[in-house]
Each structure stands twice: as structure tokens, then as C-alpha cells.
Write a protein that holds these residues in place. Structure first.
Motif, PDB file in Angstrom:
ATOM      1  N   LEU A  89       0.867  -1.186   0.000  1.00 49.18           N
ATOM      2  CA  LEU A  89       0.000   0.000   0.000  1.00 49.18           C
ATOM      3  C   LEU A  89       0.901   1.233   0.000  1.00 49.18           C
ATOM      4  O   LEU A  89       1.528   1.568   1.005  1.00 49.18           O
ATOM      5  CB  LEU A  89      -0.892  -0.007   1.239  1.00 49.18           C
ATOM      6  N   ASN A  90       1.024   1.876  -1.159  1.00 45.40           N
ATOM      7  CA  ASN A  90       1.851   3.079  -1.250  1.00 45.40           C
ATOM      8  C   ASN A  90       1.089   4.164  -2.004  1.00 45.40           C
ATOM      9  O   ASN A  90      -0.078   3.976  -2.368  1.00 45.40           O
ATOM     10  CB  ASN A  90       3.199   2.737  -1.911  1.00 45.40           C
ATOM     11  N   MET A  91       1.745   5.295  -2.218  1.00 43.26           N
ATOM     12  CA  MET A  91       1.046   6.434  -2.825  1.00 43.26           C
ATOM     13  C   MET A  91       0.560   6.113  -4.246  1.00 43.26           C
ATOM     14  O   MET A  91      -0.377   6.735  -4.735  1.00 43.26           O
ATOM     15  CB  MET A  91       1.948   7.663  -2.832  1.00 43.26           C
ATOM     16  N   THR A 121      -0.434   2.933  -5.200  1.00 40.27           N
ATOM     17  CA  THR A 121      -1.481   1.903  -5.207  1.00 40.27           C
ATOM     18  C   THR A 121      -2.698   2.308  -4.381  1.00 40.27           C
ATOM     19  O   THR A 121      -3.739   1.672  -4.468  1.00 40.27           O
ATOM     20  CB  THR A 121      -0.949   0.561  -4.639  1.00 40.27           C
ATOM     21  N   MET A 122      -2.568   3.339  -3.552  1.00 42.72           N
ATOM     22  CA  MET A 122      -3.696   3.675  -2.682  1.00 42.72           C
ATOM     23  C   MET A 122      -4.845   4.313  -3.467  1.00 42.72           C
ATOM     24  O   MET A 122      -4.684   4.718  -4.615  1.00 42.72           O
ATOM     25  CB  MET A 122      -3.261   4.599  -1.538  1.00 42.72           C
ATOM     26  N   ASN A 123      -5.967   4.391  -2.812  1.00 40.86           N
ATOM     27  CA  ASN A 123      -7.183   4.961  -3.409  1.00 40.86           C
ATOM     28  C   ASN A 123      -6.919   6.397  -3.874  1.00 40.86           C
ATOM     29  O   ASN A 123      -6.657   7.276  -3.048  1.00 40.86           O
ATOM     30  CB  ASN A 123      -8.289   4.929  -2.352  1.00 40.86           C
ATOM     31  N   PRO A 124      -6.987   6.650  -5.175  1.00 40.77           N
ATOM     32  CA  PRO A 124      -6.679   8.001  -5.667  1.00 40.77           C
ATOM     33  C   PRO A 124      -7.698   9.044  -5.205  1.00 40.77           C
ATOM     34  O   PRO A 124      -7.360  10.219  -5.074  1.00 40.77           O
ATOM     35  CB  PRO A 124      -6.687   7.841  -7.193  1.00 40.77           C
ATOM     36  N   VAL A 154      -9.029   9.234  -2.254  1.00 47.73           N
ATOM     37  CA  VAL A 154      -8.634   9.660  -0.911  1.00 47.73           C
ATOM     38  C   VAL A 154      -7.521  10.698  -1.003  1.00 47.73           C
ATOM     39  O   VAL A 154      -7.490  11.672  -0.250  1.00 47.73           O
ATOM     40  CB  VAL A 154      -8.206   8.447  -0.053  1.00 47.73           C
ATOM     41  N   LYS A 155      -6.620  10.512  -1.961  1.00 46.72           N
ATOM     42  CA  LYS A 155      -5.533  11.496  -2.124  1.00 46.72           C
ATOM     43  C   LYS A 155      -6.085  12.891  -2.394  1.00 46.72           C
ATOM     44  O   LYS A 155      -5.510  13.890  -1.988  1.00 46.72           O
ATOM     45  CB  LYS A 155      -4.622  11.069  -3.285  1.00 46.72           C
ATOM     46  N   ARG A 156      -7.199  12.947  -3.102  1.00 49.50           N
ATOM     47  CA  ARG A 156      -7.776  14.251  -3.467  1.00 49.50           C
ATOM     48  C   ARG A 156      -8.512  14.930  -2.317  1.00 49.50           C
ATOM     49  O   ARG A 156      -8.858  16.114  -2.410  1.00 49.50           O
ATOM     50  CB  ARG A 156      -8.734  14.082  -4.648  1.00 49.50           C
ATOM     51  N   VAL A 157      -8.774  14.178  -1.260  1.00 51.96           N
ATOM     52  CA  VAL A 157      -9.517  14.743  -0.121  1.00 51.96           C
ATOM     53  C   VAL A 157      -8.683  15.831   0.558  1.00 51.96           C
ATOM     54  O   VAL A 157      -7.488  15.661   0.769  1.00 51.96           O
ATOM     55  CB  VAL A 157      -9.859  13.630   0.902  1.00 51.96           C
ATOM     56  N   TYR A 192      -9.072  18.661   4.006  1.00 52.94           N
ATOM     57  CA  TYR A 192      -9.918  19.086   5.124  1.00 52.94           C
ATOM     58  C   TYR A 192      -9.144  20.091   5.969  1.00 52.94           C
ATOM     59  O   TYR A 192      -8.455  19.731   6.921  1.00 52.94           O
ATOM     60  CB  TYR A 192     -10.366  17.879   5.950  1.00 52.94           C
ATOM     61  N   ARG A 226      -8.761  20.765   9.976  1.00 50.22           N
ATOM     62  CA  ARG A 226      -7.761  20.026  10.734  1.00 50.22           C
ATOM     63  C   ARG A 226      -6.494  19.811   9.884  1.00 50.22           C
ATOM     64  O   ARG A 226      -5.828  18.793  10.000  1.00 50.22           O
ATOM     65  CB  ARG A 226      -8.328  18.686  11.190  1.00 50.22           C
ATOM     66  N   ALA A 286     -14.672  17.344   0.725  1.00 49.53           N
ATOM     67  CA  ALA A 286     -13.920  16.125   1.046  1.00 49.53           C
ATOM     68  C   ALA A 286     -14.739  14.883   0.697  1.00 49.53           C
ATOM     69  O   ALA A 286     -14.225  13.948   0.068  1.00 49.53           O
ATOM     70  CB  ALA A 286     -13.559  16.110   2.537  1.00 49.53           C
ATOM     71  N   GLU A 290     -13.887  12.028  -2.155  1.00 48.49           N
ATOM     72  CA  GLU A 290     -13.776  10.618  -1.822  1.00 48.49           C
ATOM     73  C   GLU A 290     -14.713   9.765  -2.665  1.00 48.49           C
ATOM     74  O   GLU A 290     -14.385   8.646  -3.046  1.00 48.49           O
ATOM     75  CB  GLU A 290     -14.112  10.459  -0.336  1.00 48.49           C
TER      76      GLU A 290
END
Lengths: 482, 482
Positions: free
Chosen positions: A13-15, A17-20, A22-25, A27, A30, A186, A190
Motif C-alpha cells: 500500500l503506497n502512494m 497503489t492507494m485509493n486516488p 482519498v488522495k484528493r480529499v 480538510y 484540521r 472532502a 472521496e
């Protein structure tokens, strides 16, 4: 590489292969500035010298963290429910005991530790419906339309999830205001739904204009399928309160354009400005007659986190759905069942919030709201004395979103650092004064404008100091970059 | 159509426009059979005559609803935290007060009503890490790897979300056991990730065989990109407890096949069978040496809902991540920040659960676990006296998943109704006896086999009656359809 070829290799699991999505989220509430604030707090604890002695977190609507006290009655009931041996204790008032008994009777095994129905404890959903009816002058509310949730965020994301479908040009589009509360952007990132931005009018006290809604939806139709319109009223981060006329216009627009309406009304008690009043979308919809009340699909959201109680940590909330397709409602019920149930202590708190409206008003409620009104006024007044800060009245909610005039040199310095100019400004403010705000870029704003969001929650005396410190900082900042 | 064309039209959000992934979600634990059970309860209340006087919900691991009492100390601390005036009350023991004070000091404004950090309250994450270290014989645990969550479900879904990417043949595949806890299949459906099923071996006490894992992953490579392997140990719904050897084999397999490991260990205290012991994946991984402990990516999950405490309603939980890419970890932290924070009362409960392991053991803990062990044995024994029911030992967790031999005529009758045969069986059982179970088809099973899941949670005397009633029903059912 080690013998069996397992060592020193890429992560599964790296940048890449991870859910693209989620990368765009993003917030911002925080985001990096808050992480830096937490770091500074640690440094202060370790004795690092700073030009200030504490970090003041005016970045998030977290009333208790800013010193507001919980409503005594609410917490008595929670304690009684958590530890029912206290029901024998004569230190607790009878009404708290009765309330606790009623709640416990609706819990499996008489314990907060049992799961509830996935939509929430039935008597609490009934209480919510009665609360809505009273709030809306008798317009009926059906407990079967009430879904309790883990804060309002949970229900909002669930609704957006239901609304997301299609690919390419048929992908669902959801209209959100700019500036907006970044939960919306966000969640849309997602879900890979299309964000359709409509701009609030800063010059008209962050008002919403239907012609802007129309411009936005028409432009969006070229590349997606607009399906929903989200409204936050009272507004976050803008603090505006919508007029009844405005709400009617929005409903008519949603009907004409065939949009599902989502009304985020978590600040419904937080109305301060004279002449302003909270009107629920549900009430206005029903007052517009059956042509609208029988057709326009609406989900509205409320929470225990804001208003006068500020019980964020309990994560209580609900949504009411109106005119939802019965088959979709079954799907919604199924979907929420996967997460079993919203936290029971949050459900209890919600019951207390809606229940007290039905019977009596805790003294603390009025006091808390009066103090907030005072601070709303104070904030507007002081900011508007600062050259280079211009601030609309805080009509409601818990925030001010003032506009900053920043010197060209500061904008250039920010660019050099790869930061948005208002991020650059807020970061410097944090380092110099310990005041933690959220840059306007985290909420969205018209190109070339700069803002920050500040809560009005610090205690009055502290708020005065915060405002004075920002005033002084702004002067220094302007001079430094002129 | 009405004048302006708004009336009697299709809903904006309908079965055709809604999210198609949500439509594919199934969650049998709260499915149609439970809805019918709720209806029957209402009918009983209204005085409708039934051949039984109450519905017994053995469908869900909800200990308090089945009469198990909360741990006194835990609830004292929760009450003290909720209503700190009680700190002055001499009816509470000092250790409860000290615990409450320590927690409140870590809460914003000293209140459960403040948000915490999105990953959870820092001292609680530290306590969780110390708990894991003690449990695992001193293998270090870093609080920065601990993420508190809203029950374990929340963290599991978040991890699956991170792991989902790609399209078509590069779409992420996630290996889950059959039978499985349907949260997994539901989350994968919602995320449109590929479910890769591997079968547990009923004839070997629901054991996991690596050759079956290999078969499954190789077959899956033809149509997706396998990325993760989910294990539930102790098993839900199967009640099996994995041997240390089995866990080593699984870890080696995950390393070889480059899979992210997800270990659902929410039943870690629920081990009853002689010779069985709980081994955490984390511990075994580290005992296998740096070749594995430095490379294999692992997320393991725990919760306040099961074990001896059964505090489901508080929705407390955590996950520990090992060897996670630091950049992905930042993405994970960002993602959880959108939902602000897990409910604080659930965080408090979690702190009590992990904290008591560190210092002392409440008497009630031992008692609860002993009773569960007794009921596990009782269930196995009675079921195995029934001709047509065959049940593996309940080595751990809270469930039995016995196999049913159903007459051909019953299978035909089910087909006629469009029901799975075990759904037909369970529905009939519910109508005739008031006992609510979940059909095996809701968890997955080998084609042509039939099961149900039953919790061992009803109080011993009631459990005996339940088991006897199922025995009698099974006999009637078999005769009716022979």
C-alpha cells in the motif's frame, strides 16, 4: 534484497497503489496549520520560549474546549444512564431520573452498552419528530423519516453516497456553496462525485442568489448530471442567516432543476442579528403548498455539537428525509445497518437536546446563546476597525469569515513558499501570536480574494485579546510587506 | 401533471439513479429476518397470540441486550467523566476518580463534549500501545501507530477504503474468508472492490489452509489485483481459534503474495477451548524475525463491543498499523480527520478496557468469561445430540455456526418461495418459536451446504431452553418435509 526476496521492497500500500480519491480529499479545519498548532503546544510544554504562553484554537467550532460548560441537566442524565446505581441517589433531581429511566427502558437489557436499531432508538426518533413539529409550528414529522447519526457529518456523507452514480458526463454533480464547510468537498472527492460550486455574495452579507445557482447548474450540465443542492443555514464559515424569501427561492429552484435538497441546519439555534430568524427548509417547503411539499426531496441535518450545548465529543445527530422514494429509503436503512448503530451516549444527548425544547428551557441555554450573540457583535465591531480587514455581520453560526487585504509583497512571498497567501498569513499569525485560524483557501473563495475563518468561541475577555492581537499582527504584517 | 409541471413525477433519487454499489450491499446480521423479528415483537406487545411469549435475538453479538451486566468500574468512571461534580461524591472509589481525572485532563476544556484529535485522545492511544506491549510479551507498540475508531467496523472500512483503487483487471481484490462477517462483503460492495473468497474447512473445525488461500489468490489474479488478506481470529461466525502455526503460515503467504494483512481480533479475550490460545498477528509477525517484521504490512483491529465487556453501544475501538508507508499514514490521518473524531465516551470505555489489563482484573471479567466458556460447551453438546445438526466446537468468539441437513422437500419449498433454504428454515423457526438466528447464506458457505449462526449469549438457563426449542423445531421441520 534478502535471501527469499522479501526485504527492502516497495510497500503493498503506497502512494501509487492507494485509493486516488482519498488522495484528493482535503480538510483544512484540521489541516497543516492545526498540526503545526499541536506541535507548538508541545514545544511550549517542553519549555521552548515563544512570544506567547498558549495556543488559542479558534480554528474549530469546539465550544467546550474553549471553556463553555456543559448543560448540567444533560450530564446528570448521561451519568444516570451510564451508571444506573445513581438512580437511588437523592442528589439527582427527579426529572433527570425520570428522563434516564425512560431512556434506559428503551435500551436493550436496560444498558447503554447494547446496540440500538440502526436508525436509532425508537423513542428518541419519536422525540426528534415531536421536536421538529414544535419547531415548525405543527407541520407533521414522521419518526420513520428520522435517522439518528454519528454527528451530522455521518448522515451528510451517507446521503451524498446514496446520490453518487454514473460515469463521465452522467456522473452525479452536487452543488455546494463557496465558501463551504470542507466536509462537503472532502466527501465529494472521496466519492468521486462532481463538485458544482456556487458563490455566495460577500457584498450582500454572503447572501445566496438564485441567478448564481442557475449559472452554476447550467455550466455543470455540460460535464455532469446535477442531482443535489447543499445549503448550510446558518452559514459555515460565513455566519449568514438566510431569509425566508431566499429559502423559498432555493426550493423553487430545486424543484425546477430537479435537484435533491440537502439542508445542513446544525446551527439552527445560533441566530444573533436583529431581524434575522431561523427558518427550516422543511417548514418553508410545507408552507409553499402541496405542489412543493409533495414533490421536493429534502434531507435536513442537525447535531448535538453546536447551538448552545456544543457537545461535539458525543457525536450525536439526526437527519430527516422528506419525499424520499420508499425503495431508496429501504436501501438507506440497509446501508446504515452495516455500521450497526450510532453511539448510544450521543443518541441520549440528542434526546436531551430535543426533549428540553418540548418541555422546559435550561437557564444555561439562554445564557450561552446571549454570550455568543455578544461575542458575534464584538468580533464584527473590532475587526471592522482594522484597516485591511473587512467583516460581514456574524448573523448566526459560530464563525466570522473576514476578508483580508494583503500587500502584493506578501502575496509574492507566499507564492515563493508555495503557499496560498492566506495560509502564509495564518501560519505567520500562529507562529507570532499562538492564534490558530483556518485560511479562507480551505473553504473556497473567489480568485484573488483572501480570508480566514475564526470561531467566536473564546471566552469574552480572551476573545477581546485575540481580536486585539490579530489587529496588531495585521498592522505589523502589512508594514513588513509594504 | 400539475400546472407548472412539478407534480407526479419520478423522484430525483430513485432506484435507477441511486448509487449502484449501495444496491449491491447486503448485511444479513440485520437483514429481513431481524426486521420480521422486530415486527413480531410489536405484535406481541399489541396482544397478538403467538406460540411463544418473547422474541430471543440470538442473531447479533449484543451481550448487554442478552442480560450481561456492564463492568461496574467502567461505568463508574464513565459517570464521573460525564458529570464531574460526582468527583466530590464519596460513594465512588478513589481509583475510579483518579482514572476519571486523568481522562478529563486529556479532554479539551476538561469535558467529554470537546472534540479530540482525529486519531483519538493521546493518553488513550498511549494506554492502548502499553496494553498491546503487555499482551504481546513486550514487543514494542508505538502510539503513533494507533488510530482510535468508532467501533472496529469504522477502522476496517477505512482501511479497505485506502486499499481500493484501479479499474477492470487492475481493480483491488481483497481476500475474505467464507463464511465471513458480512461487514467485509458489504464494504467491498460499497467500494466496488473485488471480493476474493477463500473457504474455511468445516471438516477441520473451520481451519484455514494456506493451499486454499493460494488457490483463491491465483484464480483471482486473472481478473483483479489482489492487495489485501482479511483474517478474523477468533472467527466470526465460525468460532474457531487459529493456531500459532496457522498464523505463521498466513503471514508467510501474505509476504510471498504481497498482500496487506488485516487482522480482525475483536474476540481476543473470547477463547474457551482447551489447548486453544489467542495469538495476535502482531506478536507472531515480530517473532518471525526482521525479515517479516520489517516488511509485512499489517493492520489489526480491536473493539469495546465483545470480549467480557460487551459495550457495543459505546462504539469504541482501535486499529494498530505496522509497516505502513509513512506517506500513506499521513493520508490515513487526513482521511479520519474529515469525520472529526471517534465518540469520546467510546474512547473512554476503550481506555478502561486496555487500562484494566495493565493493572488489575475486575472480578466481573473472569466471571463473564467463565460463563461464556460454559455456554460455548453447552451449545456444542446439545446441538450435536440432534440428528441433522452438526456443530464444531465453539473454540472462541461468541457464535456457533452449525451445519444443517435439510430434507429435499424443504429445499424445494424454499426455492418456490425464492428463499435460500436456510433462510426458509430460520424464518420458520422465528415464526414458530420466537428465536431469531441468521441464515448461513448471509455469511457465505459452500454451495449445497446450509447453516445458521447463533450467538451463545442468552443467559445459561434461557440458552438451554433455546437449544431445546431448536432441537424440537428441527425434528418437526424434518418430519414435516420428509
Amino acid at each position: 534484497m534478502t535471501e527469499n526476496g522479501l526485504g527492502h521492497r516497495e510497500k503493498v500500500l503506497n502512494m501509487n497503489t492507494m485509493n486516488p480519491n482519498v488522495k484528493r480529499v482535503e480538510y483544512a479545519v484540521r489541516g497543516p496549520i492545526v498540526q503545526r498548532a499541536v506541535q507548538i503546544e508541545k514545544e511550549l510544554k517542553e519549555g521552548v520560549k515563544k512570544p506567547f504562553s498558549e495556543v488559542i484554537k479558534a480554528n474549530i467550532g469546539d465550544a467546550h474546549a474553549m471553556g463553555q460548560k456543559p448543560i448540567t441537566f444533560f450530564r446528570q442524565v448521561v451519568a444516570l444512564c451510564a451508571y444506573p446505581d445513581l438512580l437511588e441517589d437523592n442528589k439527582f433531581p427527579d426529572d433527570a431520573k425520570n428522563r434516564a429511566r425512560r431512556i434506559l427502558q428503551s435500551c436493550g437489557g436496560g444498558s447503554l452498552g447494547a446496540y440500538s436499531a440502526s436508525t436509532g432508538i425508537e423513542v428518541i426518533r419519536q422525540d426528534v419528530a415531536r421536536y421538529i413539529e414544535k419547531r415548525d409550528g405543527g407541520i407533521p414529522s414522521n419518526p420513520d423519516n428520522i435517522y439518528l447519526s454519528t454527528g451530522a457529518s455521518d448522515a451528510i456523507v451517507t446521503m451524498l453516497k446514496l446520490l453518487t452514480s454514473g460515469e463521465g458526463k452522467t456522473r452525479s454533480g452536487v452543488m455546494i456553496s463557496i465558501p463551504q464547510y470542507p466536509l462537503y468537498s472532502a466527501a465529494l472527492a472521496e466519492l468521486a462525485a462532481v463538485q458544482i460550486s456556487y458563490y455566495l455574495d460577500e457584498d450582500k452579507c454572503w447572501g445566496l442568489d438564485v441567478s448564481e445557482l442557475r449559472r452554476a447548474v447550467e455550466a455543470a450540465r455540460e460535464h455532469c448530471k446535477p442531482r443535489a443542492l447543499c445549503i448550510i443555514n446558518p452559514g459555515n464559515p460565513t455566519g449568514q442567516v438566510q431569509s425566508r424569501q431566499c429559502i423559498e427561492d432555493v426550493i423553487r429552484f430545486a424543484a425546477e432543476e430537479r435537484l435533491f435538497l440537502m439542508a445542513d441546519e446544525v446551527y439552527q439555534d445560533n441566530v444573533y442579528a436583529e431581524g434575522c430568524q431561523f427558518h427550516s427548509f422543511k417548514k418553508v417547503l410545507f408552507e409553499m403548498g402541496p405542489e412543493y411539499s409533495n414533490t421536493v426531496e429534502l434531507a435536513s441535518f442537525h447535531s448535538t455539537s453546536k447551538c448552545y450545548m456544543g457537545e461535539c465529543g458525543f457525536r450525536g445527530g439526526y437527519m430527516e428525509v422528506i419525499n424520499m422514494d420508499p425503495q431508496v429509503k429501504l436501501q438507506l436503512t440497509k446501508l446504515v445497518s452495516v455500521r450497526l448503530c450510532p453511539p448510544i451516549p450521543g443518541q441520549v444527548l440528542l434526546d436531551l437536546v430535543v426533549g428540553t425544547h418540548l418541555t422546559w428551557t435550561p437557564r444555561e441555554r439562554t445564557a450561552n446563546l446571549e454570550i455568543l450573540a455578544e461575542k458575534a457583535k464584538l468580533t464584527e465591531q473590532i475587526f471592522n476597525t482594522v484597516s485591511g480587514i473587512r467583516c460581514n455581520p456574524v448573523q448566526g453560526a459560530m464563525y466570522t469569515f473576514p476578508r483580508l487585504t494583503l500587500p502584493e509583497k506578501a502575496i509574492a512571498a507566499a507564492k515563493e513558499k508555495g503557499q496560498a497567501p492566506d495560509m502564509f498569513y495564518c501560519m505567520k499569525l500562529l507562529e507570532e501570536t499562538g492564534i490558530c485560524l483556518v485560511p479562507g483557501s480551505g473553504f473556497g473563495q473567489r480568485d484573488g480574494t483572501h480570508h480566514f475563518r475564526m470561531t467566536i468561541l473564546p471566552a469574552t475577555e480572551k476573545l477581546k485579546i485575540v481580536l486585539e492581537n490579530i489587529r496588531a499582527f495585521h498592522k505589523r504584517f502589512t508594514e513588513e510587506f509594504s
